[in-house]
Design an enzyme around this catalytic site. Structure first.
Site, PDB file in Angstrom:
ATOM      1  N   ALA A 152       1.036  -1.166  -0.135  1.00 27.95           N
ATOM      2  CA  ALA A 152      -0.045   0.005   0.019  1.00 27.95           C
ATOM      3  C   ALA A 152       0.967   1.216   0.097  1.00 27.95           C
ATOM      4  O   ALA A 152       2.010   1.025   0.136  1.00 27.95           O
ATOM      5  CB  ALA A 152      -0.798  -0.054   1.228  1.00 27.95           C
ATOM      6  N   ASN A 154       0.911   3.894   2.153  1.00 26.79           N
ATOM      7  CA  ASN A 154       1.176   4.662   3.222  1.00 26.79           C
ATOM      8  C   ASN A 154       2.691   4.628   3.997  1.00 26.79           C
ATOM      9  O   ASN A 154       3.049   5.399   4.833  1.00 26.79           O
ATOM     10  CB  ASN A 154       0.003   4.321   4.388  1.00 26.79           C
ATOM     11  CG  ASN A 154      -0.146   2.916   4.742  1.00 26.79           C
ATOM     12  OD1 ASN A 154       0.539   2.081   4.212  1.00 26.79           O
ATOM     13  ND2 ASN A 154      -0.759   2.447   5.630  1.00 26.79           N
ATOM     14  N   SER A 179       2.982   0.401  -4.188  1.00 26.18           N
ATOM     15  CA  SER A 179       1.717   1.016  -4.924  1.00 26.18           C
ATOM     16  C   SER A 179       2.132   2.157  -5.861  1.00 26.18           C
ATOM     17  O   SER A 179       3.462   2.611  -5.642  1.00 26.18           O
ATOM     18  CB  SER A 179       0.956   1.810  -3.788  1.00 26.18           C
ATOM     19  OG  SER A 179       0.166   2.738  -4.301  1.00 26.18           O
ATOM     20  N   GLU A 251      -2.362  -8.560   4.828  1.00 24.67           N
ATOM     21  CA  GLU A 251      -2.628  -7.539   5.981  1.00 24.67           C
ATOM     22  C   GLU A 251      -3.425  -6.247   5.344  1.00 24.67           C
ATOM     23  O   GLU A 251      -2.971  -5.552   4.393  1.00 24.67           O
ATOM     24  CB  GLU A 251      -1.145  -6.746   5.933  1.00 24.67           C
ATOM     25  CG  GLU A 251      -0.119  -7.817   6.734  1.00 24.67           C
ATOM     26  CD  GLU A 251      -0.411  -8.020   8.163  1.00 24.67           C
ATOM     27  OE1 GLU A 251      -1.274  -7.333   8.866  1.00 24.67           O
ATOM     28  OE2 GLU A 251       0.131  -8.746   8.653  1.00 24.67           O
ATOM     29  N   CYS A 285      -3.432   1.656   8.891  1.00 24.50           N
ATOM     30  CA  CYS A 285      -4.416   0.693   8.736  1.00 24.50           C
ATOM     31  C   CYS A 285      -4.961   0.154  10.160  1.00 24.50           C
ATOM     32  O   CYS A 285      -6.247  -0.097  10.224  1.00 24.50           O
ATOM     33  CB  CYS A 285      -4.011  -0.687   8.174  1.00 24.50           C
ATOM     34  SG  CYS A 285      -2.276  -1.212   8.997  1.00 24.50           S
ATOM     35  N   GLU A 382     -14.088   1.898   6.393  1.00 18.67           N
ATOM     36  CA  GLU A 382     -12.685   2.557   6.781  1.00 18.67           C
ATOM     37  C   GLU A 382     -12.530   3.780   5.702  1.00 18.67           C
ATOM     38  O   GLU A 382     -12.641   3.786   4.670  1.00 18.67           O
ATOM     39  CB  GLU A 382     -11.638   1.554   6.220  1.00 18.67           C
ATOM     40  CG  GLU A 382     -10.483   1.875   6.600  1.00 18.67           C
ATOM     41  CD  GLU A 382      -9.291   1.020   6.141  1.00 18.67           C
ATOM     42  OE1 GLU A 382      -9.199   0.629   4.786  1.00 18.67           O
ATOM     43  OE2 GLU A 382      -7.862   0.843   6.762  1.00 18.67           O
ATOM     44  N   LYS A 452     -10.723 -11.814  11.280  1.00 14.80           N
ATOM     45  CA  LYS A 452     -12.034 -11.702  10.466  1.00 14.80           C
ATOM     46  C   LYS A 452     -11.599 -10.917   9.204  1.00 14.80           C
ATOM     47  O   LYS A 452     -10.618 -11.496   8.575  1.00 14.80           O
ATOM     48  CB  LYS A 452     -12.807 -10.457  11.411  1.00 14.80           C
ATOM     49  CG  LYS A 452     -13.211 -11.227  12.620  1.00 14.80           C
ATOM     50  CD  LYS A 452     -14.591 -10.855  13.235  1.00 14.80           C
ATOM     51  CE  LYS A 452     -14.559  -9.249  13.756  1.00 14.80           C
ATOM     52  NZ  LYS A 452     -15.632  -8.974  14.474  1.00 14.80           N
ATOM     53  N   GLY A 455      -7.667  -9.851   7.691  1.00 13.87           N
ATOM     54  CA  GLY A 455      -6.517 -10.505   7.087  1.00 13.87           C
ATOM     55  C   GLY A 455      -6.211 -12.062   7.664  1.00 13.87           C
ATOM     56  O   GLY A 455      -6.963 -12.368   8.316  1.00 13.87           O
ATOM     57  N   GLU A 459       2.660 -10.398  10.214  1.00 14.20           N
ATOM     58  CA  GLU A 459       4.071  -9.977   9.970  1.00 14.20           C
ATOM     59  C   GLU A 459       4.637  -9.800  11.328  1.00 14.20           C
ATOM     60  O   GLU A 459       4.293  -9.698  12.506  1.00 14.20           O
ATOM     61  CB  GLU A 459       3.954  -8.719   9.069  1.00 14.20           C
ATOM     62  CG  GLU A 459       3.208  -8.746   7.827  1.00 14.20           C
ATOM     63  CD  GLU A 459       3.453  -7.904   6.633  1.00 14.20           C
ATOM     64  OE1 GLU A 459       2.952  -6.731   6.996  1.00 14.20           O
ATOM     65  OE2 GLU A 459       3.967  -8.301   5.791  1.00 14.20           O
TER      66      GLU A 459
HETATM   67  P1  NDP Z   1      -5.050  -1.123  -2.385  1.00  9.62           P
HETATM   68  O1  NDP Z   1      -5.845  -2.414  -1.914  1.00  9.62           O
HETATM   69  O2  NDP Z   1      -5.896  -0.358  -3.361  1.00  9.62           O
HETATM   70  O3  NDP Z   1      -3.761  -1.558  -3.175  1.00  9.62           O
HETATM   71  C1  NDP Z   1      -2.960  -2.180  -2.146  1.00  9.62           C
HETATM   72  C2  NDP Z   1      -1.676  -2.864  -3.578  1.00  9.62           C
HETATM   73  O4  NDP Z   1      -2.377  -3.719  -4.228  1.00  9.62           O
HETATM   74  C3  NDP Z   1      -1.244  -1.807  -4.432  1.00  9.62           C
HETATM   75  O5  NDP Z   1      -0.060  -1.941  -4.739  1.00  9.62           O
HETATM   76  C4  NDP Z   1      -2.182  -1.936  -5.615  1.00  9.62           C
HETATM   77  O6  NDP Z   1      -1.694  -1.581  -6.723  1.00  9.62           O
HETATM   78  C5  NDP Z   1      -2.365  -3.493  -5.610  1.00  9.62           C
HETATM   79  N1  NDP Z   1      -3.428  -4.143  -6.358  1.00  9.62           N
HETATM   80  C6  NDP Z   1      -4.546  -3.715  -6.658  1.00  9.62           C
HETATM   81  N2  NDP Z   1      -5.380  -4.720  -7.225  1.00  9.62           N
HETATM   82  C7  NDP Z   1      -4.762  -5.690  -7.484  1.00  9.62           C
HETATM   83  C8  NDP Z   1      -4.971  -7.005  -7.895  1.00  9.62           C
HETATM   84  N3  NDP Z   1      -6.308  -7.333  -8.446  1.00  9.62           N
HETATM   85  N4  NDP Z   1      -3.919  -7.840  -7.799  1.00  9.62           N
HETATM   86  C9  NDP Z   1      -2.877  -7.591  -7.292  1.00  9.62           C
HETATM   87  N5  NDP Z   1      -2.492  -6.599  -6.882  1.00  9.62           N
HETATM   88  C10 NDP Z   1      -3.452  -5.644  -6.771  1.00  9.62           C
HETATM   89  O7  NDP Z   1      -4.870  -0.325  -1.011  1.00  9.62           O
HETATM   90  P2  NDP Z   1      -4.148   1.285  -0.891  1.00  9.62           P
HETATM   91  O8  NDP Z   1      -3.059   1.250  -1.487  1.00  9.62           O
HETATM   92  O9  NDP Z   1      -5.218   2.109  -1.358  1.00  9.62           O
HETATM   93  O10 NDP Z   1      -3.942   1.146   0.670  1.00  9.62           O
HETATM   94  C11 NDP Z   1      -4.868   1.461   1.659  1.00  9.62           C
HETATM   95  C12 NDP Z   1      -5.382   0.169   2.278  1.00  9.62           C
HETATM   96  O11 NDP Z   1      -4.261  -0.576   2.810  1.00  9.62           O
HETATM   97  C13 NDP Z   1      -6.151   0.543   3.533  1.00  9.62           C
HETATM   98  O12 NDP Z   1      -7.343  -0.381   3.183  1.00  9.62           O
HETATM   99  C14 NDP Z   1      -5.463   0.282   4.399  1.00  9.62           C
HETATM  100  O13 NDP Z   1      -6.013  -0.306   5.665  1.00  9.62           O
HETATM  101  C15 NDP Z   1      -4.664  -1.174   4.024  1.00  9.62           C
HETATM  102  N6  NDP Z   1      -3.269  -1.184   4.739  1.00  9.62           N
HETATM  103  C16 NDP Z   1      -3.412  -2.310   5.546  1.00  9.62           C
HETATM  104  C17 NDP Z   1      -2.032  -2.313   6.436  1.00  9.62           C
HETATM  105  C18 NDP Z   1      -1.932  -3.605   7.479  1.00  9.62           C
HETATM  106  O14 NDP Z   1      -0.941  -3.883   7.840  1.00  9.62           O
HETATM  107  N7  NDP Z   1      -2.893  -4.470   7.680  1.00  9.62           N
HETATM  108  C19 NDP Z   1      -1.088  -1.438   6.395  1.00  9.62           C
HETATM  109  C20 NDP Z   1      -1.350  -0.404   5.374  1.00  9.62           C
HETATM  110  C21 NDP Z   1      -2.431  -0.292   4.816  1.00  9.62           C
HETATM  111  P3  NDP Z   1      -2.412  -0.214  -7.198  1.00  9.62           P
HETATM  112  O15 NDP Z   1      -2.038   0.810  -6.363  1.00  9.62           O
HETATM  113  O16 NDP Z   1      -1.650  -0.016  -8.515  1.00  9.62           O
HETATM  114  O17 NDP Z   1      -4.007  -0.341  -7.322  1.00  9.62           O
END
Ligand code: NDP
Length: 485
Positions: A152, A154, A179, A251, A285, A382, A452, A455, A459
């Site tokens: 992601a 962030n 990202s 995650e 997140c 969210e 739930k 994920g 990690e």
């Molecule tokens: P996204 O889910 O939009 O994207 C995450 C990554 O997945 C990006 O690199 C994205 O590429 C890629 N992606 C999108 N679609 C696909 C696909 N079909 N197949 C493979 N890869 C794909 O998340 P955001 O970047 O918007 O990040 C925010 C989200 O991440 C929030 O929901 C946040 O809570 C979560 N998050 C969770 C964390 C945790 O550790 N639990 C920590 C940080 C954030 P592209 O951007 O090019 O679409």
């Protein structure tokens, strides 16, 4: 004109920068000003192929090295990251817009912690000996093979390191796709690993949109996928990985509760609520975005919270006095403002912020709503921005039920001075990580991940080793083989 943060090419494969200008353009924008700081290209199928082939070729030899030898490379990379903390933090700030005040402490340093920790563990990744009378069984903890990390926007440095460090420690190779909003930092991690002695091809970075992630996830040569992203993307990626029977770590997002009881220390509770909603402009997140405040402390809490929120210094993230930067993009700012409008129209009471800060960047004032009820959109979805919702409650049983009334379960927090209650409540909260009288600490020694819809897998900590390796069982027979035939 040279752009401020332009890398020599878009991708880092087999130990070197690689370009393919046929790939769709990616503009890297400094979110505080809108300035384009780098121009890159999304990976073409040829680039994806190069990355997978390089990882596959590097992995076997790496896995044959002793754990101590692998660990030495990771620990050296950690040292280099720490030496370059300022430059890496500045790049992280350009990539994400997060203030230097944060990036100097929470990004390259956190990545270095992961490299150091898993570097230290690498030599003790072992199986066990299981005696069976004369015979015995031994197990070996073996690598999975080629791992794909998808990040992601962030925490681009931290996410790359949290995935790469345990993967490499266990003897895997990795291809990381950041990202497309934050393509720069992972390239530096790749450079540093090579400098520290990692073989070419062991850690590769390919840029791209979701389709590039999709191509990596579905390739039969890939053995494991670790995604940090939204719950929606997580479901898609999990399903795609399942079709190839691949290992996964997911995650994902959260809508985590923070519960403040009447007997809590007021200043600590306010600090926790601010950290858990405004750090990284709310783009975390595990944020505790549903703040349940018991009736007896509510007025004091809201008063102190608004007083302190008014003092937050929003502005140029490159100024070390700045405490809050912009949202990652104009699109994310608009998405968050849509939630703010929903909050207002559904009857929540705005107690601070709620407005865009005019200028070239994507700034939103730190925002909080009081009198939020569980059915409101801002309490259910969210938001991923600096928007806190305060909900009232009266009893422990009631608040636990309401806190758990969500499909997600990443984190939860409890503020109380009653030690028994603190443990009783955390016991009942459906969350992967619980905090007592603090919020959002994520040391590498502690497992991190959700339950739930937030994920699967963990990690960090020793638990991550289990998610980047698998067991091989070997049965050793000492006597004759008994056979009925
Ligand atoms: P996204 O889910 O939009 O994207 C995450 C990554 O997945 C990006 O690199 C994205 O590429 C890629 N992606 C999108 N679609 C696909 C696909 N079909 N197949 C493979 N890869 C794909 O998340 P955001 O970047 O918007 O990040 C925010 C989200 O991440 C929030 O929901 C946040 O809570 C979560 N998050 C969770 C964390 C945790 O550790 N639990 C920590 C940080 C954030 P592209 O951007 O090019 O679409």
């Amino acid at each position: 004109m040279t752009l401020k943060c332009q890398p020599s090419a878009s991708h880092f494969i087999n130990g070197a920068y690689v370009e393919d200008t046929q790939g769709a353009p990616i503009e890297c924008v400094f979110p505080a000003t809108g300035e384009i700081v780098a121009r890159l290209h999304s990976a073409t199928p040829a680039i994806v192929e190069q990355a997978i082939a390089a990882a596959k070729a590097a992995q076997k030899d790496w896995a044959r090295r002793s754990g101590t030898e692998r660990g030495r490379v990771l620990r050296k990379a950690a040292d280099i990251m720490r030496e370059r903390n300022r430059a890496l933090s500045e790049l992280e700030t350009y990539d994400t817009g997060k203030p230097l005040q944060e990036t100097l402490y929470a990004d390259a340093t956190s990545g270095a912690d992961a490299l150091e920790y898993f570097g230290g563990l690498a030599g003790s990744i072992t199986g066990e000996h299981i005696p069976l009378g004369e015979d015995w069984v031994y197990t070996k903890r073996i690598p999975l093979g080629v791992c794909v990390g998808i990040g992601a926007w962030n925490y681009p440095t931290q996410i790359a390191c949290w995935k790469a460090a345990p993967a490499l420690a266990c003897g895997n190779a990795m291809i990381f796709k950041p990202s497309e909003m934050t393509p720069l930092c992972a390239l530096k991690v790749a450079e540093i690993l090579i400098e520290a002695g990692a073989p070419a091809g062991l850690f590769n970075v390919v840029q791209g949109y979701g389709d590039v992630g999709g191509a990596l996830v579905t390739d039969p040569r890939v053995d494991k996928v670790s995604l940090t992203g939204s719950a929606t993307t997580g479901k898609k990626v999990y399903a795609a990985a399942a079709a190839g029977m691949k290992h996964v770590t997911m995650e994902l997002g959260g809508k985590s509760p923070m519960i403040i009881f009447d007997d809590a220390d007021l200043e600590d509770a306010v600090s926790g609520a601010m950290l858990g909603n405004f750090y990284s402009t709310g783009q975390v997140c595990s944020n505790g975005t549903r703040v349940f405040v018991q009736k007896g402390i509510k007025d004091a809490f809201l008063k102190r919270f608004t007083e302190r929120a008014a003092l937050i210094k929003l502005g140029d993230p490159l100024d070390e006095d700045t405490q809050m930067g912009p949202m990652i993009s104009g699109a994310q700012r608009d998405l968050v403002m849509g939630f703010v409008e929903k909050g207002k129209s559904e009857g929540a009471r705005l107690i601070c912020g709620g407005n865009i800060v005019e200028g070239d960047g994507s700034f939103i004032a730190p925002t909080a709503f009081a009198d939020v009820t569980g059915d409101m959109t801002i309490a259910r979805e969210e938001i991923f921005g600096p928007v806190m919702s305060v909900l009232d409650f009266e009893t422990e049983d009631e608040v636990v039920a309401r806190a758990n009334d969500t499909d997600l379960g990443l984190a939860a927090g409890v503020f109380t001075n009653d030690i028994k209650r603190a443990h009783r409540v955390t016991d009942r909260l459906e969350a992967g990580t619980c905090f007592i009288n603090t919020y959002n600490d994520a040391p590498v020694e502690a497992p991190f991940g959700g339950v739930k819809g937030s994920g699967v897998g963990r990690e960090n900590s020793k638990a991550a080793i289990e998610h980047y390796s698998q067991l091989k069982t070997v049965y050793v027979k000492m006597g004759p083989v008994e056979s009925p035939y």
